[in-house]
Design an enzyme around this catalytic site. Structure first.
Site, PDB file in Angstrom:
ATOM      1  N   GLU A   1       1.823 -11.724   5.560  1.00  0.00           N
ATOM      2  CA  GLU A   1       0.660 -10.992   6.368  1.00  0.00           C
ATOM      3  C   GLU A   1       1.055 -11.037   7.928  1.00  0.00           C
ATOM      4  OE1 GLU A   1      -1.902  -9.219   5.675  1.00  0.00           O
ATOM      5  OE2 GLU A   1      -2.526  -9.832   3.594  1.00  0.00           O
TER       6      GLU A   1
ATOM      7  N   GLU B   1      -2.446   0.463   7.766  1.00  0.00           N
ATOM      8  CA  GLU B   1      -1.356  -0.779   7.370  1.00  0.00           C
ATOM      9  C   GLU B   1      -0.420   0.090   6.599  1.00  0.00           C
ATOM     10  OE1 GLU B   1      -3.206  -3.493   4.531  1.00  0.00           O
ATOM     11  OE2 GLU B   1      -1.442  -4.574   4.555  1.00  0.00           O
TER      12      GLU B   1
ATOM     13  N   HIS C   1       0.815  -1.281   0.120  1.00  0.00           N
ATOM     14  CA  HIS C   1       0.055   0.118   0.092  1.00  0.00           C
ATOM     15  C   HIS C   1       0.823   1.377   0.055  1.00  0.00           C
ATOM     16  CE1 HIS C   1      -3.098  -2.904   0.688  1.00  0.00           C
ATOM     17  NE2 HIS C   1      -2.220  -3.366   1.767  1.00  0.00           N
TER      18      HIS C   1
HETATM   19 ZN    ZN Z   1      -2.294  -5.418   2.847  1.00  0.00          ZN
END
Ligand code: ZN
Length: 364
Positions: free
Chosen positions: A328, A214, A199
Site C-alpha cells: 500500500e 487509485e 484495480h
Molecule cells: Zn487498492
C-alpha cells in the site's frame, strides 16, 4: 453548549479508537454475502428509482465493496451496481470456502470460435466468443455445460465437450512459462516477478483528493517498477497493461500459471480520516520475509511514514500458491502523501526500493 461539547468529544474519541484498533484500512477486496430473498433487484445506483439492471436469487453470492445508507455496492455484468443491503446476509466461512474451491477450477477451450452463451444450452443467446487456448474459471456445471467467469466479471456458459480440464502443473504450453531460474550472480537474472497493478476498468479502487483514482496510479507505478526490476535482470510480467478490469481470481491464476518467484501487488490506500498516512506492506503466509525486505528498503529510500509490515487477508495473497506480497504505497486521501506520490522522484524511489528489497531477499 457543554453538553454539545461532550457529545462532540465522545464522537471524536470513537473515531480515534476505531482508527487505533483498525489501522489496516484498504477495504477494496469486498466481503461475500448471500441473497436472502426470492428475487433481489440489482440497480445502477443506490436509490429505489435507479434503473434495474438485473436480479439475484437465493443461492447467488454478492461481493460487496462498500455500503451506503442501506445500499450495498457490487459489480454486475462488469459494471458498478447496487442492491438493498437488508436482503443480504453474511455467508458462513464454509459457504465461502465452497465458493473459493469452485472458483479455483479452470477450464481451457479446445476449439477455435466457441460460443459463450447466456444459459446452459444452444437455444440460449450468444453473448461472446472463445477460442482455443482461452482459460476461464469454472463456477458451476449443469449437464454438459460449464458456467464460466468472463474477463469483465460477468458470467456465461460454454459447452463442456469443447473444453478440457486444466491445471497449471500439467500445462504444456511453453510460451506461457517464464524463463526458468538459472544462477544469480549479483543480478536478478532468472528471477521471475509478476507485478499486479491494483484495480482497473470498472473498478477504480480508492478515490483521493481532486478525483485522483487509485487504478491510474497503480498502473503508472507498475510501469516504473517493472522497468527498474528488468534493468536489474529480472523477468517481469504484469497482470494488466491498460485500464481494464481483471478479477482477483484471474490475477492469482495468472501468477500461478507461470514459474513465479514473487507476486507483488501494488495499491494506494484511502481513509475517511485525512491524517492517516504512510506506506505498509502486507503478506499472508509465505510472503513475510519478502514483505519485510521490501518494506525496510522503502523505509530507507522513501520519505513517507513507515507503517511496517502486517498480515493481510487479501484474496491475491491468500489464494496465491506463489510467494506474494501487497504494498500500500501511501494514502491518496492524505494531502501530503498524495502530493509526494504524484512526483516522479517518489515513483523512482519506490521502484528502486522494491528492486533493492527483492534483491536483498533473493540474493542474500
Ligand atoms: Zn487498492
Amino acid at each position: 453548549m457543554k453538553e454539545t461539547l461532550r457529545i462532540l468529544l465522545a464522537g471524536m474519541s470513537v473515531l480515534l479508537l476505531s482508527f487505533i484498533i483498525s489501522p489496516s484500512v484498504d477495504a477494496h477486496e469486498g466481503s461475500t454475502y448471500g441473497v436472502g430473498t426470492s428475487s433481489l433487484n440489482v440497480r445502477s445506483g443506490p436509490t429505489d428509482n435507479a434503473p434495474i439492471v438485473g436480479s439475484l436469487h437465493p443461492g447467488d453470492q454478492v461481493v460487496v465493496f462498500e455500503e451506503h445508507y442501506g445500499w450495498a455496492q457490487t459489480y454486475y455484468g462488469g459494471k458498478e451496481a447496487w442492491v438493498a443491503s437488508q436482503f443480504l446476509y453474511p455467508l458462513s466461512s464454509t459457504e465461502q470456502i465452497k465458493q473459493q474451491v469452485s472458483v479455483n477450477k479452470s477450464i481451457t477451450v479446445n476449439e477455435a470460435g466457441v460460443h459463450v452463451r447466456s444459459g446452459p444450452g444452444t437455444d440460449y443467446s450468444i453473448i461472446g466468443l472463445a477460442t482455443a487456448g482461452d482459460t476461464y474459471e469454472k463456477i458451476a456445471t449443469k449437464g454438459d455445460w460449464h458456467k464460466i467467469l468472463l474477463d469483465d466479471g460477468s458470467t456465461g456458459w460454454i459447452a463442456a465437450w469443447l473444453t478440457d480440464g486444466y491445471t497449471a502443473e500439467n500445462s504444456t504450453d511453453e510460451s506461457l512459462k517464464i524463463t526458468p531460474k538459472s544462477n544469480t550472480n549479483g543480478s536478478l537474472a532468472g528471477i521471475n516477478i509478476v507485478l499486479d497493478p491494483g484495480h482497473g476498468g470498472n473498478d477504480p479502487g480508492a478515490i483521493g483528493f481532486k478525483g485522483v483514482v487509485e487504478k491510474n496510479l497503480t498502473l503508472s507505478t507498475a510501469e516504473v517498477v517493472a522497468s527498474s526490476l528488468r534493468k536489474a535482470g529480472a523477468t517481469v510480467k504484469v497482470t494488466r497493461q491498460s485500464d481494464q478490469y481483471v478479477s482477483l481470481e484471474k490475477r492469482v491464476l495468472f501468477s500461478n500459471k507461470f514459474q513465479t518467484d514473487a507476486f507483488i501487488s501494488l495499491h494506494y490506500n484511502a481513509y475517511p480520516f485525512i491524517a492517516v498516512n504512510g506506506i505498509g506492506t502486507y503478506y499472508y503466509e509465505n510472503g513475510r520475509g519478502l514483505a519485510s525486505s521490501i518494506q525496510s528498503a522503502i523505509g530507507k529510500q522513501v520519505k513517507l511514514n513507515d507503517r511496517g509490515i502486517h498480515f493481510g487477508n487479501y484474496h491475491v495473497l491468500r489464494e496465491n500458491s506463489d510467494l506474494a506480497v501487497l504494498i500500500e504505497l501511501g494514502f491518496i486521501t492524505n494531502p501530503n502523501d498524495l502530493f509526494t506520490i504524484q512526483t516522479s522522484e517518489y515513483q523512482n524511489n519506490v521502484a528502486q526500493a522494491v528492486t533493492t528489497g527483492v534483491k536483498n531477499y533473493f540474493l542474500d
